[in-house]
Scaffold this motif. Structure first.
Motif, mmCIF file in Angstrom:
data_model
loop_
_atom_site.group_PDB
_atom_site.id
_atom_site.type_symbol
_atom_site.label_atom_id
_atom_site.label_comp_id
_atom_site.label_asym_id
_atom_site.label_seq_id
_atom_site.Cartn_x
_atom_site.Cartn_y
_atom_site.Cartn_z
ATOM 1 N N GLU A 185 -2.291 -39.912 -41.734
ATOM 2 C CA GLU A 185 -2.743 -41.273 -42.039
ATOM 3 C C GLU A 185 -3.415 -41.330 -43.409
ATOM 4 O OE1 GLU A 185 -5.160 -42.834 -38.941
ATOM 5 O OE2 GLU A 185 -3.709 -42.399 -37.361
ATOM 6 N N LEU A 186 -4.214 -40.327 -43.713
ATOM 7 C CA LEU A 186 -4.880 -40.304 -45.019
ATOM 8 C C LEU A 186 -3.872 -40.123 -46.151
ATOM 9 C CD1 LEU A 186 -8.032 -38.119 -44.232
ATOM 10 C CD2 LEU A 186 -7.978 -40.563 -44.711
ATOM 11 N N LEU A 187 -2.848 -39.310 -45.925
ATOM 12 C CA LEU A 187 -1.841 -39.096 -46.955
ATOM 13 C C LEU A 187 -1.150 -40.395 -47.344
ATOM 14 C CD1 LEU A 187 -0.094 -35.772 -45.827
ATOM 15 C CD2 LEU A 187 -1.836 -36.067 -47.575
ATOM 16 N N HIS A 188 -1.085 -41.337 -46.426
ATOM 17 C CA HIS A 188 -0.464 -42.627 -46.691
ATOM 18 C C HIS A 188 -1.484 -43.684 -47.103
ATOM 19 C CE1 HIS A 188 2.715 -40.607 -44.350
ATOM 20 N NE2 HIS A 188 3.553 -41.376 -45.023
ATOM 21 N N GLY A 189 -2.709 -43.258 -47.340
ATOM 22 C CA GLY A 189 -3.730 -44.181 -47.828
ATOM 23 C C GLY A 189 -4.376 -45.034 -46.765
ATOM 24 N N GLY A 190 -4.160 -44.723 -45.496
ATOM 25 C CA GLY A 190 -4.734 -45.532 -44.423
ATOM 26 C C GLY A 190 -6.078 -45.000 -43.973
ATOM 27 N N PRO A 191 -7.065 -45.872 -43.770
ATOM 28 C CA PRO A 191 -8.370 -45.424 -43.283
ATOM 29 C C PRO A 191 -8.285 -44.983 -41.829
ATOM 30 C CG PRO A 191 -8.293 -47.801 -43.318
ATOM 31 C CD PRO A 191 -7.006 -47.330 -43.946
ATOM 32 N N LEU A 192 -9.212 -44.147 -41.427
ATOM 33 C CA LEU A 192 -9.275 -43.671 -40.044
ATOM 34 C C LEU A 192 -10.187 -44.601 -39.264
ATOM 35 C CD1 LEU A 192 -9.660 -39.861 -40.811
ATOM 36 C CD2 LEU A 192 -7.560 -41.172 -40.461
ATOM 37 N N ASP A 193 -9.619 -45.317 -38.324
ATOM 38 C CA ASP A 193 -10.363 -46.332 -37.578
ATOM 39 C C ASP A 193 -10.740 -45.813 -36.197
ATOM 40 O OD1 ASP A 193 -10.068 -48.174 -39.675
ATOM 41 O OD2 ASP A 193 -8.072 -48.751 -38.940
ATOM 42 N N GLY A 194 -11.761 -46.442 -35.652
ATOM 43 C CA GLY A 194 -12.139 -46.161 -34.278
ATOM 44 C C GLY A 194 -13.027 -44.943 -34.153
ATOM 45 N N PRO A 195 -14.101 -45.045 -33.387
ATOM 46 C CA PRO A 195 -14.995 -43.893 -33.199
ATOM 47 C C PRO A 195 -14.373 -42.838 -32.290
ATOM 48 C CG PRO A 195 -15.684 -45.706 -31.804
ATOM 49 C CD PRO A 195 -14.555 -46.234 -32.653
ATOM 50 N N LEU A 196 -14.766 -41.593 -32.467
ATOM 51 C CA LEU A 196 -14.367 -40.517 -31.576
ATOM 52 C C LEU A 196 -15.466 -40.340 -30.536
ATOM 53 C CD1 LEU A 196 -12.864 -37.804 -33.963
ATOM 54 C CD2 LEU A 196 -11.678 -39.536 -32.641
ATOM 55 N N GLU A 197 -15.133 -40.555 -29.289
ATOM 56 C CA GLU A 197 -16.120 -40.488 -28.231
ATOM 57 C C GLU A 197 -16.344 -39.038 -27.809
ATOM 58 O OE1 GLU A 197 -17.880 -42.914 -27.225
ATOM 59 O OE2 GLU A 197 -16.828 -44.525 -28.284
ATOM 60 N N LEU A 198 -17.610 -38.649 -27.740
ATOM 61 C CA LEU A 198 -17.974 -37.331 -27.247
ATOM 62 C C LEU A 198 -18.386 -37.450 -25.788
ATOM 63 C CD1 LEU A 198 -20.075 -35.867 -30.201
ATOM 64 C CD2 LEU A 198 -17.891 -35.013 -29.375
ATOM 65 N N GLU A 199 -17.677 -36.764 -24.908
ATOM 66 C CA GLU A 199 -18.017 -36.815 -23.502
ATOM 67 C C GLU A 199 -19.277 -35.996 -23.225
ATOM 68 O OE1 GLU A 199 -14.766 -35.707 -21.059
ATOM 69 O OE2 GLU A 199 -13.340 -37.084 -22.015
ATOM 70 N N THR A 200 -20.108 -36.509 -22.351
ATOM 71 C CA THR A 200 -21.358 -35.835 -22.012
ATOM 72 C C THR A 200 -21.097 -34.456 -21.422
ATOM 73 O OG1 THR A 200 -22.385 -37.981 -21.586
ATOM 74 C CG2 THR A 200 -23.512 -36.038 -20.720
ATOM 75 N N THR A 201 -19.995 -34.317 -20.704
ATOM 76 C CA THR A 201 -19.683 -33.012 -20.110
ATOM 77 C C THR A 201 -19.461 -31.952 -21.184
ATOM 78 O OG1 THR A 201 -17.346 -33.702 -20.013
ATOM 79 C CG2 THR A 201 -18.685 -34.006 -18.021
ATOM 80 N N HIS A 202 -18.848 -32.344 -22.292
ATOM 81 C CA HIS A 202 -18.633 -31.389 -23.378
ATOM 82 C C HIS A 202 -19.959 -31.012 -24.038
ATOM 83 C CE1 HIS A 202 -14.360 -31.355 -23.078
ATOM 84 N NE2 HIS A 202 -14.210 -32.641 -23.388
ATOM 85 N N ILE A 203 -20.810 -31.985 -24.248
ATOM 86 C CA ILE A 203 -22.112 -31.694 -24.852
ATOM 87 C C ILE A 203 -22.908 -30.773 -23.953
ATOM 88 C CG2 ILE A 203 -24.276 -32.712 -25.665
ATOM 89 C CD1 ILE A 203 -22.700 -35.229 -26.349
#
Length: 298
Positions: free
Chosen positions: A260-278
């Motif tokens: 996506e970056l190579l084509h000049g597009g911004p990265l949208d949307g947050p990445l959710e961190l699951e509590t179980t992983h933390i």
């Protein structure tokens, strides 16, 4: 003869700086803009003077300008983002040795801001080494320009970096004053070796490195970075933990975002961190600290 020397110099200066202008961060654009303008104006004025006297001479002058500029641009584009080998010195003993352990999280996240072609040239070379399709080296300066444009559309930085910062903060809250949590990037600032040296300068003598969502090749690179940092020669204990799979920084997700970056597009949307992983990452760190008896007994 001197006319050709000047034309060659102007053409090469324009071509070399054009590649760097496209790939440079915003803070360096004024410098490259001045160089481009100076070389173009001088070369075109000389070509115009020669054409005024003799049209054929003017055509030859423009050919020399364009040819030398193309050759210089190609040379600059070929070298763009070429990795720079750093020779780290053995760390000096700190004035005050801290008993507090340090933990470094290492992920393959996009840097928080665009800082030039080094990171992205390295990424493209790494993708190419794995047999994945990448832009031809001739157009990589323009590809870096696209990535720079994408970053301008992300004033808060890419979601992957924000997720890493959130993970670091939440782990630090859980550990409190029992350990220091820092972060490093596979491609970007700070790299692992720099993060290790920074902590060593602060007096931390025991460090745990936790790779998250990394491919085996990248984990081997981290092991090599520890050796190159020469920390162990200075009596500092740096230990690599097993890779933990959380999800947001998987190789597949990284490749998708990179495309996506190579084509000049911004990265949208947050990445959710699951509590179980933390919770799982916290338990892994806490267990390792207990096993190695490096928690402050007080």
């Amino acid at each position: 003869m001197w006319n050709r020397v000047v034309l060659l110099t102007c053409g090469m200066a324009f071509g070399w700086n054009l590649a760097n202008y496209w790939a440079a961060p915003r803070s360096d654009l004024a410098r490259y803009r001045y160089r481009l303008a100076a070389s173009a104006i001088m070369g075109l004025i000389l070509a115009a003077v020669l054409a005024w006297e003799n049209l054929d001479a003017g055509i030859v002058a423009l050919t020399i300008l364009l040819g030398s500029g193309l050759v210089a641009y190609a040379g600059s584009a070929r070298q763009l983002g070429k990795p720079v080998e750093r020779n780290y010195k053995q760390p000096d003993p700190p004035l005050h040795r801290s008993q507090l352990p340090a933990v470094i999280l290492v992920v393959d996240a996009e840097p928080d801001r665009y800082q030039g072609p080094l990171v992205w040239g390295g990424r493209m070379r790494a993708e190419q080494a794995l047999g994945r399709p990448t832009p031809h080296w001739f157009i990589r300066p323009y590809i870096c320009y696209r990535i720079k444009q994408a970053y301008e559309k992300m004033p808060d930085g890419p979601p992957s970096y924000r997720a890493l910062s959130e993970l670091t903060e939440r782990l630090q809250e859980r550990l409190g004053g029992r350990a220091v949590i820092r972060q490093a990037l596979v491609w970007g600032t700070p790299p692992l070796a720099d993060a290790l040296h920074g902590l060593a300068a602060l007096g931390h003598g025991r460090m745990l490195i936790l790779p998250v969502d990394l491919e085996p090749e990248r984990v081997l690179d981290l092991c090599q970075a520890i050796v190159q940092s020469r920390l162990r020669e200075g009596g500092i204990d740096a230990c690599m933990l097993p890779d933990y799979s959380a999800g947001p920084w998987y190789a597949e997700a990284v490749s998708t975002r990179f495309d996506e970056l190579l084509h000049g597009g911004p990265l949208d949307g947050p990445l959710e961190l699951e509590t179980t992983h933390i919770d799982a990452i916290y338990s892994m760190i806490d267990e390792r600290l207990e096993q190695t008896h490096i928690l402050d007994p007080t």
